[in-house]
Scaffold this motif. Structure first.
Motif, PDB file in Angstrom:
ATOM      1  N   VAL D 101      24.909  11.108  34.192  1.00 18.74           N
ATOM      2  CA  VAL D 101      23.946  10.013  34.075  1.00 18.74           C
ATOM      3  C   VAL D 101      23.398  10.011  32.646  1.00 18.74           C
ATOM      4  CG1 VAL D 101      23.264  10.000  36.520  1.00 18.74           C
ATOM      5  CG2 VAL D 101      22.073  11.510  34.910  1.00 18.74           C
ATOM      6  N   VAL D 102      22.656   8.949  32.312  1.00 22.39           N
ATOM      7  CA  VAL D 102      21.967   8.912  31.022  1.00 22.39           C
ATOM      8  C   VAL D 102      20.480   8.730  31.306  1.00 22.39           C
ATOM      9  CG1 VAL D 102      21.845   7.835  28.746  1.00 22.39           C
ATOM     10  CG2 VAL D 102      24.013   7.903  29.965  1.00 22.39           C
ATOM     11  N   VAL D 103      19.623   9.454  30.562  1.00 23.44           N
ATOM     12  CA  VAL D 103      18.208   9.554  30.900  1.00 23.44           C
ATOM     13  C   VAL D 103      17.321   9.273  29.685  1.00 23.44           C
ATOM     14  CG1 VAL D 103      16.401  11.084  31.776  1.00 23.44           C
ATOM     15  CG2 VAL D 103      18.734  11.279  32.663  1.00 23.44           C
ATOM     16  N   GLN D 104      16.337   8.412  29.896  1.00 17.32           N
ATOM     17  CA  GLN D 104      15.346   8.096  28.856  1.00 17.32           C
ATOM     18  C   GLN D 104      13.953   8.420  29.406  1.00 17.32           C
ATOM     19  OE1 GLN D 104      16.064   4.220  27.232  1.00 17.32           O
ATOM     20  NE2 GLN D 104      14.095   4.064  26.190  1.00 17.32           N
ATOM     21  N   PHE D 105      13.084   8.897  28.519  1.00 19.61           N
ATOM     22  CA  PHE D 105      11.710   9.256  28.889  1.00 19.61           C
ATOM     23  C   PHE D 105      10.745   8.295  28.204  1.00 19.61           C
ATOM     24  CE2 PHE D 105       7.793  11.540  27.692  1.00 19.61           C
ATOM     25  CZ  PHE D 105       7.317  11.859  28.952  1.00 19.61           C
ATOM     26  N   SER D 106       9.736   7.814  28.935  1.00 20.33           N
ATOM     27  CA  SER D 106       8.743   6.910  28.354  1.00 20.33           C
ATOM     28  C   SER D 106       7.346   7.273  28.831  1.00 20.33           C
ATOM     29  CB  SER D 106       9.031   5.453  28.749  1.00 20.33           C
ATOM     30  OG  SER D 106      10.344   5.074  28.400  1.00 20.33           O
ATOM     31  N   ARG D 107       6.372   6.904  28.015  1.00 14.96           N
ATOM     32  CA  ARG D 107       4.968   7.118  28.382  1.00 14.96           C
ATOM     33  C   ARG D 107       4.183   5.833  28.159  1.00 14.96           C
ATOM     34  NH1 ARG D 107       3.214  12.038  25.745  1.00 14.96           N
ATOM     35  NH2 ARG D 107       4.009  12.919  27.685  1.00 14.96           N
ATOM     36  N   GLN D 108       3.254   5.532  29.075  1.00 12.80           N
ATOM     37  CA  GLN D 108       2.256   4.498  28.841  1.00 12.80           C
ATOM     38  C   GLN D 108       0.888   5.148  28.912  1.00 12.80           C
ATOM     39  OE1 GLN D 108       2.076   0.195  30.127  1.00 12.80           O
ATOM     40  NE2 GLN D 108       0.867   1.110  31.756  1.00 12.80           N
ATOM     41  N   ASP D 109       0.097   4.923  27.864  1.00 15.78           N
ATOM     42  CA  ASP D 109      -1.215   5.554  27.760  1.00 15.78           C
ATOM     43  C   ASP D 109      -2.256   4.444  27.601  1.00 15.78           C
ATOM     44  OD1 ASP D 109      -3.552   6.755  26.840  1.00 15.78           O
ATOM     45  OD2 ASP D 109      -2.514   8.176  25.545  1.00 15.78           O
ATOM     46  N   THR D 110      -3.070   4.232  28.645  1.00 11.78           N
ATOM     47  CA  THR D 110      -4.093   3.176  28.614  1.00 11.78           C
ATOM     48  C   THR D 110      -5.491   3.770  28.686  1.00 11.78           C
ATOM     49  OG1 THR D 110      -4.096   2.871  31.007  1.00 11.78           O
ATOM     50  CG2 THR D 110      -2.536   1.526  29.763  1.00 11.78           C
ATOM     51  N   ARG D 111      -5.661   4.976  28.190  1.00  8.65           N
ATOM     52  CA  ARG D 111      -6.977   5.622  28.248  1.00  8.65           C
ATOM     53  C   ARG D 111      -7.997   4.885  27.392  1.00  8.65           C
ATOM     54  NH1 ARG D 111      -6.059  11.146  25.936  1.00  8.65           N
ATOM     55  NH2 ARG D 111      -4.563   9.925  24.737  1.00  8.65           N
ATOM     56  N   GLN D 112      -7.548   4.227  26.315  1.00  6.44           N
ATOM     57  CA  GLN D 112      -8.486   3.466  25.480  1.00  6.44           C
ATOM     58  C   GLN D 112      -8.273   1.969  25.704  1.00  6.44           C
ATOM     59  OE1 GLN D 112      -8.284   5.266  21.500  1.00  6.44           O
ATOM     60  NE2 GLN D 112      -9.978   6.602  22.096  1.00  6.44           N
ATOM     61  N   SER D 113      -8.906   1.140  24.879  1.00  7.57           N
ATOM     62  CA  SER D 113      -9.006  -0.276  25.216  1.00  7.57           C
ATOM     63  C   SER D 113      -7.697  -1.051  25.182  1.00  7.57           C
ATOM     64  CB  SER D 113     -10.015  -0.941  24.280  1.00  7.57           C
ATOM     65  OG  SER D 113      -9.615  -0.738  22.939  1.00  7.57           O
ATOM     66  N   ALA D 114      -6.705  -0.576  24.480  1.00  7.20           N
ATOM     67  CA  ALA D 114      -5.411  -1.254  24.497  1.00  7.20           C
ATOM     68  C   ALA D 114      -4.344  -0.201  24.721  1.00  7.20           C
ATOM     69  CB  ALA D 114      -5.165  -1.989  23.180  1.00  7.20           C
ATOM     70  N   ASN D 115      -3.251  -0.597  25.367  1.00  4.29           N
ATOM     71  CA  ASN D 115      -2.255   0.400  25.752  1.00  4.29           C
ATOM     72  C   ASN D 115      -1.437   0.893  24.562  1.00  4.29           C
ATOM     73  OD1 ASN D 115      -0.936  -2.129  25.589  1.00  4.29           O
ATOM     74  ND2 ASN D 115       0.756  -1.364  26.817  1.00  4.29           N
ATOM     75  N   ALA D 116      -0.950   2.105  24.706  1.00  5.41           N
ATOM     76  CA  ALA D 116      -0.036   2.699  23.743  1.00  5.41           C
ATOM     77  C   ALA D 116       1.221   3.091  24.502  1.00  5.41           C
ATOM     78  CB  ALA D 116      -0.670   3.918  23.096  1.00  5.41           C
ATOM     79  N   ILE D 117       2.378   3.002  23.841  1.00  8.14           N
ATOM     80  CA  ILE D 117       3.631   3.359  24.509  1.00  8.14           C
ATOM     81  C   ILE D 117       4.478   4.221  23.584  1.00  8.14           C
ATOM     82  CG2 ILE D 117       3.694   1.310  25.978  1.00  8.14           C
ATOM     83  CD1 ILE D 117       5.784   0.107  24.047  1.00  8.14           C
ATOM     84  N   ALA D 118       5.343   5.025  24.202  1.00  7.53           N
ATOM     85  CA  ALA D 118       6.268   5.853  23.443  1.00  7.53           C
ATOM     86  C   ALA D 118       7.527   6.030  24.266  1.00  7.53           C
ATOM     87  CB  ALA D 118       5.649   7.208  23.142  1.00  7.53           C
ATOM     88  N   THR D 119       8.667   6.221  23.600  1.00  6.29           N
ATOM     89  CA  THR D 119       9.906   6.448  24.337  1.00  6.29           C
ATOM     90  C   THR D 119      10.872   7.265  23.513  1.00  6.29           C
ATOM     91  OG1 THR D 119      11.529   5.390  25.786  1.00  6.29           O
ATOM     92  CG2 THR D 119      11.257   4.416  23.618  1.00  6.29           C
ATOM     93  N   THR D 120      11.731   8.028  24.201  1.00  7.95           N
ATOM     94  CA  THR D 120      12.793   8.784  23.537  1.00  7.95           C
ATOM     95  C   THR D 120      13.887   9.061  24.557  1.00  7.95           C
ATOM     96  OG1 THR D 120      13.327  10.775  22.258  1.00  7.95           O
ATOM     97  CG2 THR D 120      11.741  11.058  24.037  1.00  7.95           C
ATOM     98  N   MET D 121      15.132   9.178  24.060  1.00 12.47           N
ATOM     99  CA  MET D 121      16.164   9.682  24.944  1.00 12.47           C
ATOM    100  C   MET D 121      15.787  11.109  25.336  1.00 12.47           C
ATOM    101  SD  MET D 121      18.573   7.506  25.517  1.00 12.47           S
ATOM    102  CE  MET D 121      18.228   5.817  24.950  1.00 12.47           C
ATOM    103  N   ALA D 122      16.084  11.481  26.569  1.00 18.67           N
ATOM    104  CA  ALA D 122      15.966  12.881  26.957  1.00 18.67           C
ATOM    105  C   ALA D 122      17.032  13.679  26.198  1.00 18.67           C
ATOM    106  CB  ALA D 122      16.143  13.021  28.463  1.00 18.67           C
ATOM    107  N   PHE D 123      16.942  15.013  26.254  1.00 16.13           N
ATOM    108  CA  PHE D 123      17.903  15.859  25.544  1.00 16.13           C
ATOM    109  C   PHE D 123      19.049  16.222  26.495  1.00 16.13           C
ATOM    110  CE2 PHE D 123      19.449  20.088  24.278  1.00 16.13           C
ATOM    111  CZ  PHE D 123      19.883  19.799  22.997  1.00 16.13           C
ATOM    112  N   PRO D 124      20.279  15.814  26.155  1.00 13.56           N
ATOM    113  CA  PRO D 124      21.408  16.101  27.041  1.00 13.56           C
ATOM    114  C   PRO D 124      21.928  17.520  26.827  1.00 13.56           C
ATOM    115  CG  PRO D 124      22.162  14.807  25.167  1.00 13.56           C
ATOM    116  CD  PRO D 124      20.688  15.049  24.965  1.00 13.56           C
TER     117      PRO D 124
END
Lengths: 126, 126, 126, 126
Positions: D101-124
């Protein structure tokens, strides 16, 4: 899961740069760069960081220990021995480990009114 | 740490695109794309960038020098010779180095009220 | 730089998900997922995308052409033939190219008051 | 596209850390970490996650099933069996799959007034 050796013994992050300035409560909103290190092996990982700069000689080693079957999150802001890493200054990091580990780099930037985040796998040296 | 050759002599960033517009004080909040290059070797790295576009021939070479055992942060916004890279325009970058280096790509986007950031390792050509 | 073959003929992005909702002027602030594709070769790249979903059969091919020595930025929002990719829906993408290319994936999310961005290299299939 | 085996049977995400706190409507703005998994093969992927911590033994397996020719988005926040992953706590994840399979990791962070996002391929893992 049984202990197993996963990853590489050397990793590189060229793009370090701790943001200077913070909005929000510390320490959760402190602007920072950080490493996340996973050691799936059955042995403790003895790790050393070397920090490179634009205009002076590298600093280090910065020692880090990650126990067998554990992960560790390390903020670059907290590395002070042999020398604190200056804020708002470009740097790079090379990590050496006694056993294979997997390493991810992340940044939190709260200099403006809402936080920004970024993440990437570090670069594994074969 | 003793000098050592780490990384690759050629790296690629397909997704360049300098955001147009800035909120906040310059230069720290200027919207920009940037490279972070680490040269762990004992020799100076003579680097050349080639910039590709959607609808015209590639530009370059853009020369960059990174001393032995140093890193360098380079904003694409500051590359003006042979030709400034236009804002708000998709571009790609191929980097050639005389010695192995490691390369990370980052973006800061302050077009709206709070900054956004992104980062990824560049793609190493074997 | 002379044309040269760099990259891979097949790339994968597992984590597609176009954010639903936009704050700010269109099209620059439209929430979107996008590909950036670099073709450094001397030949046109004939590319086909296949889109995978959680609960139905894959769609495609979506044809894209990238001329020799050019890059191209493609918003997934603009792919409508054979079928528009639905907003706020998880999807994955496999890209096949007639010549080696390098591929980066990016997202802009403006659902809240300030934009958020993320980027990563796509996964190259050896 | 015909079914084909793409990717790896083992992937690693060292840098898990679900942000604690949310601004905006749930579930779309809930702060979260997530996996995106693509199975292009002709067989169902039987997947197991192991979760590693800083100061206690790993938890798992967390079973996930991805059907043939499908992708799946999984929020770490939703993994509760054998044990919910605590918020605001560093963790790492190792994924084992019965087929590549192929795997990507992402985060959504809405702790403050506007959301922040980040993403990266996982390590195979090779």
């Amino acid at each position: 899961m049984k202990p197993q050796k996963i990853g590489s013994k050397q990793w590189v992050i060229p793009g370090g740069h701790i943001p200077f300035g913070t909005n929000g409560k510390e320490p959760e909103f402190t602007s920072h760069d950080r490493l996340s290190i996973l050691n799936t092996s059955g042995k403790e990982a003895d790790i050393e960081l070397t920090i490179y700069y634009q205009d002076r000689d590298p600093d280090g080693p910065y020692p880090i220990c990650v126990e067998a079957q554990r992960m560790k999150e390390v903020r670059f802001n907290d590395l002070i021995d042999p020398l604190a890493i200056p804020l708002d200054t470009p740097y790079a990091c090379v990590l050496h480990s006694s056993v294979p580990v997997v390493v991810q780099f992340s940044r939190q930037d709260t200099r403006q009114s809402a936080n920004a985040i970024a993440t990437t796998m570090a670069f594994p040296v074969a």
